[in-house]
Structure formats: structure tokens, C-alpha cells
Design a protein around this motif. Sequence first.
Motif, short mmCIF file in Angstrom:
data_model
loop_
_atom_site.label_atom_id
_atom_site.label_comp_id
_atom_site.label_asym_id
_atom_site.label_seq_id
_atom_site.Cartn_x
_atom_site.Cartn_y
_atom_site.Cartn_z
N LEU A 26 0.83 -1.20 0.00
CA LEU A 26 0.00 0.00 0.00
C LEU A 26 0.87 1.25 0.00
O LEU A 26 1.91 1.29 0.65
CB LEU A 26 -0.91 0.02 1.23
N SER A 27 0.41 2.26 -0.71
CA SER A 27 1.12 3.52 -0.79
C SER A 27 1.22 4.15 0.60
O SER A 27 0.23 4.23 1.32
CB SER A 27 0.39 4.46 -1.74
N SER A 28 2.43 4.59 0.97
CA SER A 28 2.61 5.21 2.29
C SER A 28 2.41 6.72 2.25
O SER A 28 2.21 7.34 3.28
CB SER A 28 4.01 4.89 2.83
N ARG A 29 2.51 7.31 1.06
CA ARG A 29 2.31 8.75 0.89
C ARG A 29 1.54 8.99 -0.40
O ARG A 29 1.55 8.15 -1.30
CB ARG A 29 3.67 9.47 0.83
N ARG A 30 0.91 10.13 -0.52
CA ARG A 30 0.13 10.43 -1.72
C ARG A 30 0.99 10.31 -2.97
O ARG A 30 2.05 10.94 -3.06
CB ARG A 30 -0.46 11.84 -1.63
N GLY A 31 0.56 9.49 -3.91
CA GLY A 31 1.24 9.34 -5.18
C GLY A 31 2.47 8.46 -5.17
O GLY A 31 3.16 8.36 -6.19
#
Length: 155
Positions: A26-31
Amino acid sequence: MNNDLYSFLVEAKKQTYANENIKKTLSSRRGSFDYEYSNGKMTYHDTYFGGTKFMGEEVVYSADDTPIWGMNYYGVTLNENLSEEAIDNALRPALMQVGEDTILPVRGPKEYINNGYKYTFEISGDLDYFDGIETISKEDEKIYVLKCHGGIIKR
């Protein structure tokens, strides 16, 4: 710790981005695009942004989630006719060679040639403090370059 860290980096890198069969986390930061690997003693997290022009950061955490090592990187595809996928097809096989020579296991080997692509990595320093430059050429044309630096994290 450096021997354990050295071995862990080889293991972690072969179980994340370099390995085309491994799925992103899963993405840890936007984008961001993220990979993570843990062996119970240490955890490796790689997060990056972009594609043909990209930047990212890798961090290794001890078992108690304390950050102990890190690396920042920025890479760019110099030939705008090449897609992110084309560079991945040249870069990933090279990065899977991490630990196969005597160079620090922060990217790939010193040199790797595959399907007409020549990968090189030059580095100075040690796992405590280093900087490096990675290139990919095809038919003597430099088509990609990445610069990186990092080392031990300590409070």
C-alpha cells in the motif's frame, strides 16, 4: 551490524522492486509506489514517485522500528522515446544481481550487460556514508542515469 545490514540489503533488494514478481505494498504517501520486506530482525521499505523521472527513498528499520540506514535516489530516462517499462526491463535484471560482486549492495553490480543494455554502477564510501551513480546505455548511448546517497541513521 554492517555484516548483518549488508546481507539484509542483498536479501531485501531481491525481494522488492528488482524482482518483477513481487507486488507493491500500500502507498505510504500520496502518489507513492512502495515495496516492503521484513525478515523478523530488520524491515526494508522503499517508496518512490514518478516513472521516467523519479525520486525515492529506502529505509531499513531494526526490529523495534528504529530507522538505522537509508538511501535517497533520483533517476531520469534521458531518451524520451523510452517508456518506464522499457527502462524497467533493462534495470530490474541488473538490480537482481545485487550482492553478486564486491560492490556495496545499495543498487546493482559494478557492470551488467543484458539484451544489448549495459548497466554500470559506481559508488564511493561504505554503508555508513556513500554516494553513487548508476547508468544504462544501449549501443553506446546513455539512456538512463540515477544518483544516490545515504548511510547509517543515528540520533
